[in-house]
Enzyme design. Sequence first.
Site, mmCIF file in Angstrom:
data_model
loop_
_atom_site.group_PDB
_atom_site.id
_atom_site.type_symbol
_atom_site.label_atom_id
_atom_site.label_comp_id
_atom_site.label_asym_id
_atom_site.label_seq_id
_atom_site.Cartn_x
_atom_site.Cartn_y
_atom_site.Cartn_z
ATOM 1 N N CYS A 99 46.441 42.633 51.089
ATOM 2 C CA CYS A 99 46.404 40.825 50.272
ATOM 3 C C CYS A 99 48.644 40.710 50.403
ATOM 4 O O CYS A 99 49.365 41.184 51.997
ATOM 5 C CB CYS A 99 46.691 40.165 49.362
ATOM 6 S SG CYS A 99 46.609 38.699 49.319
ATOM 7 N N HIS A 177 40.762 40.671 49.279
ATOM 8 C CA HIS A 177 41.032 41.399 48.255
ATOM 9 C C HIS A 177 39.469 42.507 48.031
ATOM 10 O O HIS A 177 38.803 41.382 47.465
ATOM 11 C CB HIS A 177 41.356 40.609 46.875
ATOM 12 C CG HIS A 177 43.096 40.276 46.867
ATOM 13 N ND1 HIS A 177 44.085 41.258 46.003
ATOM 14 C CD2 HIS A 177 43.004 38.755 47.092
ATOM 15 C CE1 HIS A 177 45.539 40.505 46.276
ATOM 16 N NE2 HIS A 177 44.991 38.829 46.801
ATOM 17 N N GLU A 179 38.772 44.400 46.577
ATOM 18 C CA GLU A 179 38.766 45.235 44.729
ATOM 19 C C GLU A 179 38.944 44.378 44.260
ATOM 20 O O GLU A 179 38.932 44.879 42.981
ATOM 21 C CB GLU A 179 40.371 46.089 44.531
ATOM 22 C CG GLU A 179 41.391 44.813 44.143
ATOM 23 C CD GLU A 179 42.273 43.961 44.878
ATOM 24 O OE1 GLU A 179 43.293 43.551 45.348
ATOM 25 O OE2 GLU A 179 41.547 43.662 46.441
#
Length: 242
Positions: A99, A177, A179
């Site tokens: 990002c 993202h 994560e």
Amino acid sequence: MAKRALFIEHDHASEAGPIAQRFSEHGYEITRFLIVDEANYLTPNVTVEWPDLLSFDVLVVLGAPWGAWEDERIGNWLKPEREKVLEAHNAGIPILGICFGGQLMARVLGGSVARAPKAELGWYQIKSDDTSLIEEGPWFQYHWDRFTLPPGATLIAENDLCPQAYSFGRTLGLQFHPEIDSQVLDLWLEMDGGCAEVESEGVDVKELRAETKEIEQQTNQRGYDLVDQFLDRIATAPIKRI
């Protein structure tokens, strides 16, 4: 000697969830480097004492609630970060930018970053030209900005709004993202104004939490697979300097 990975966390809520877990499973010793602590969240133009990025085997540059184009707002650390990650890239250190991190690397490598015409918040499918490297999702999006592709970069994935993944030598830049899991999402929503910010874009926070929990096993595996492919293919690619 264990391999060393530096996770650059721009704010206090930038934990790396399944991504950090997978690097650990690959034998990496993870160092977390926080730039803006919680006390300075509203005044992020802090002065930073940087570690030696060249002493690490891989860099993971995470997201941020600020823009990778906001030189005046966060210039005390944004300009040095740009210089340091470029030096690391040119030295052949593999870099995974997520990002803000992907936007930052796009800018460093010759692209640009600016405000997008609309935000993307929540789980989205993307179009991938290489699904073995970047699956089509759904991936979690949480951004108001977008980047242009650096000259000479390889576009891997995109959607109608912006590029979603690219490679440039040993750098892999992502707009989404990988994560995110339930725990990381809660950290983001608990930040100052987090829920209000999301709801202002028409997203139901309760539904977002429920959806994230429901698909977490699959999305975590997607994140693991991405790290595997990054280490196997991008981190071992020929060095491409600018």
